[in-house]
Structure formats: structure tokens, C-alpha cells
Enzyme design. Structure first.
Site, PDB file in Angstrom:
ATOM      1  N   TYR A  30       0.825  -1.210   0.000  1.00 24.30           N
ATOM      2  CA  TYR A  30       0.000   0.000   0.000  1.00 24.30           C
ATOM      3  C   TYR A  30       0.865   1.268   0.000  1.00 24.30           C
ATOM      4  CZ  TYR A  30      -4.830   1.503   0.289  1.00 24.30           C
ATOM      5  OH  TYR A  30      -6.065   1.998  -0.012  1.00 24.30           O
TER       6      TYR A  30
ATOM      7  N   LYS B 217      -3.593   8.415   2.753  1.00 22.61           N
ATOM      8  CA  LYS B 217      -4.826   8.225   3.539  1.00 22.61           C
ATOM      9  C   LYS B 217      -4.681   8.861   4.930  1.00 22.61           C
ATOM     10  CE  LYS B 217      -7.293   6.031   0.478  1.00 22.61           C
ATOM     11  NZ  LYS B 217      -8.167   6.865  -0.379  1.00 22.61           N
TER      12      LYS B 217
END
Ligand code: NAD
Length: 255
Positions: free
Chosen positions: A155, A162
């Protein structure tokens, strides 16, 4: 039955029928909201037009969020049609393929800038344009993932983006609360979408999620959309600045 009759919703981030944005748009429409759906560029126009045509009174507007003036232009078009906006959904993320997977240490300055710009910064100009149209208050939703606070191999830079996005949600909630504009994020478990396919190891991540989550399964698009509907409705009238996990409980598991 939750009713959004008479409300106008602007949903950013429709790429195809698997997009979380599309699941949310359909759910808000079913509750009676008028929909404006934005798409990034001409590559997605035909699909966006076809899908929006299935929602009576649905319309589409192009908006590449890589420039503030594109966001201003998109809202100018929205203002031509609607006096007020009640609901805003930000369902956008992007990172260069080479910055997803591999060593996080190799993340370059430009890749970092791009991922944070599109996936996190873009919420600010969008809300800057939308908030003045939220004359009767409003509900803003962003889409996030648990990699904001935990390490998910693959990720990488998107976790950093995020984390920034979630902070913006709190910051904007703090600033807009007095105008009765609520700002929240949904932290969704893994779902098969175009963006998810760009994450190396996504299939394994989804498998592990189903094995370890307290509810022993993955989530559905529908479940994210139902939470979005709740957040947009009066049922969530005192909920703001929250990051709501829709992940069959994965976020509570340590081992
Ligand atoms: P998706 O690929 O369907 O949606 C991503 C959207 O971002 C696309 O519509 C794409 O056109 C748009 N986008 C990218 N760059 C843009 C730009 N410059 N201007 C305008 N739009 C741009 O994938 P999705 O999974 O539905 O992603 C939606 C959101 O949900 C993202 O924020 C993603 O990080 C988040 N999310 C996804 C999952 C998952 O497992 N799929 C889990 C948690 C959170």
C-alpha cells in the site's frame, strides 16, 4: 426508510460499475437524491454517461482534480443547474504504479507529491467550492483505508496519503461544523475495483481479511453504500469528524 428527497448529491470518482462511487451514487439515488457524478477525463466519459443515464435526473460533469481551476469549472457547471448542494462524496485516489509495492524507501519526491496531491489535497479545493453551496448544511464523505495507521505491504505511499486525508477530514469537520456541514470518512475493507487492482498483493490482502476479520468475510460495495447513506441522512445529524470502519471488524484484530 431513509429519504433524501429534494437533496442534491455530488459524487466524485466514477470510473466504472465497480467503483465505490457508483455503489454510493446508486444508493443515494434510490433514497431520492438528485445526482451529479463527476468523472476524471474523456477516458471515463462514455461509461459515466451510460451509468448516469440509468439514474433518472442524474447528470455528469468532467473534473480532473489535478488543477484547482478544473474543480472551480466543474462547480460552475453544477451551479448552473442547482442552487444548493447537500451531499458531497470524495472517492478518488491515485499513485504511480512504481510507488505501490516494493520498498517504501524508494518512493520518489514526485511520486509522493502526485499521490498526496490527487488522493488527499484534492478534498480541500472540492470542499472549498462545495461548502458555499451547502446552504442548508450538508454531509461530506471521503473514502479511506486502514493503511492510514497500519502497515500493509504494497500500500506504501497510499497509506501516507490516507493518513493525510483523514487528518483533513478532522480539520474540515472542525472548521465547517458551525455551518452544520458534517465531514466524515468511511474506512472500507478491500473491494475489487480498478484502483485496488493497482495494489500489489491485493488478492492476498483480501483473502487474509476474510480469514481474520471477526465476521470472517469480506465486505460488499453495498455495505459501504449503506453507511454512506446513513452518513448523508438525518440519522447521522450529530456525527462529524469520524472515520467509520466498514470492514467486518478487521481493525480490532491484533492476532
Ligand atoms: P476506482 O478506481 O473505481 O475509483 C478511483 C477513482 O479515482 C476513479 O474514478 C479515478 O478516475 C479517480 N481519479 C484518479 N485520479 C483522478 C484525478 N486526477 N482526477 C479525478 N479523478 C481521479 O476505485 P475505488 O476502489 O472505487 O476507489 C475509490 C476510493 O475508495 C479511493 O479513495 C480508494 O482509495 C478508496 N478505497 C478503496 C478500497 C478498495 O479496496 N477498493 C478500500 C478502501 C478505500
Amino acid at each position: 426508510m431513509i429519504s433524501l428527497a429534494g437533496r442534491t448529491a455530488v459524487v466524485f470518482g466514477l470510473a466504472n460499475k465497480r467503483s465505490i462511487a457508483w455503489a454510493i451514487a446508486q444508493k443515494l439515488h434510490a433514497a431520492g437524491a438528485r445526482l451529479v457524478i463527476t468523472y476524471q477525463n474523456e477516458r471515463f466519459e462514455e461509461t459515466a454517461a451510460k451509468l448516469a443515464a440509468t439514474l433518472p435526473k442524474g447528470s455528469i460533469v468532467e473534473c480532473d482534480v489535478n488543477k484547482d481551476e478544473n474543480v472551480v469549472a466543474a462547480f460552475a457547471k453544477i451551479k448552473e443547474k442547482f442552487d444548493a448542494v447537500d451531499i458531497l462524496v470524495h472517492s478518488i485516489a491515485y499513485a504511480n504504479r512504481e510507488d505501490l509495492g516494493g520498498s517504501f524507501l524508494t518512493t520518489g519526491r514526485e511520486g509522493f507529491r502526485l499521490a498526496l496531491d490527487i488522493s488527499a489535497y484534492s478534498l480541500i479545493p472540492i470542499v472549498r467550492e462545495a461548502a458555499p453551496l451547502m446552504k442548508n448544511g450538508g454531509s461530506i464523505i471521503a473514502m479511506t483505508f486502514y493503511a492510514s495507521t497500519r502497515v500493509f505491504p504494497g500500500y506504501n505511499i497510499m497509506g501516507t496519503a490516507k493518513a493525510a486525508l483523514e487528518h483533513e477530514v478532522r480539520q474540515l469537520a472542525g472548521e465547517l461544523g458551525q455551518k452544520n456541514i458534517r465531514v466524515n470518512a468511511i474506512s472500507a475493507g478491500p473491494l475489487d475495483t480498478l484502483a485496488a487492482r493497482g495494489i500489489p498483493g491485493f488478492i492476498k490482502m483480501k483473502q487474509i481479511h476474510a480469514e481474520r476479520a471477526p465476521m470472517r468475510r469480506n465486505i460488499t460495495h453495498e455495505e459501504v453504500a449503506k453507511t454512506a447513506l446513513y452518513l448523508c441522512s438525518d440519522l447521522a445529524s450529530a456525527v462529524t469528524g469520524a472515520i467509520i470502519p466498514v470492514d467486518t471488524g478487521y481493525h480490532i484484530v491484533a492476532m
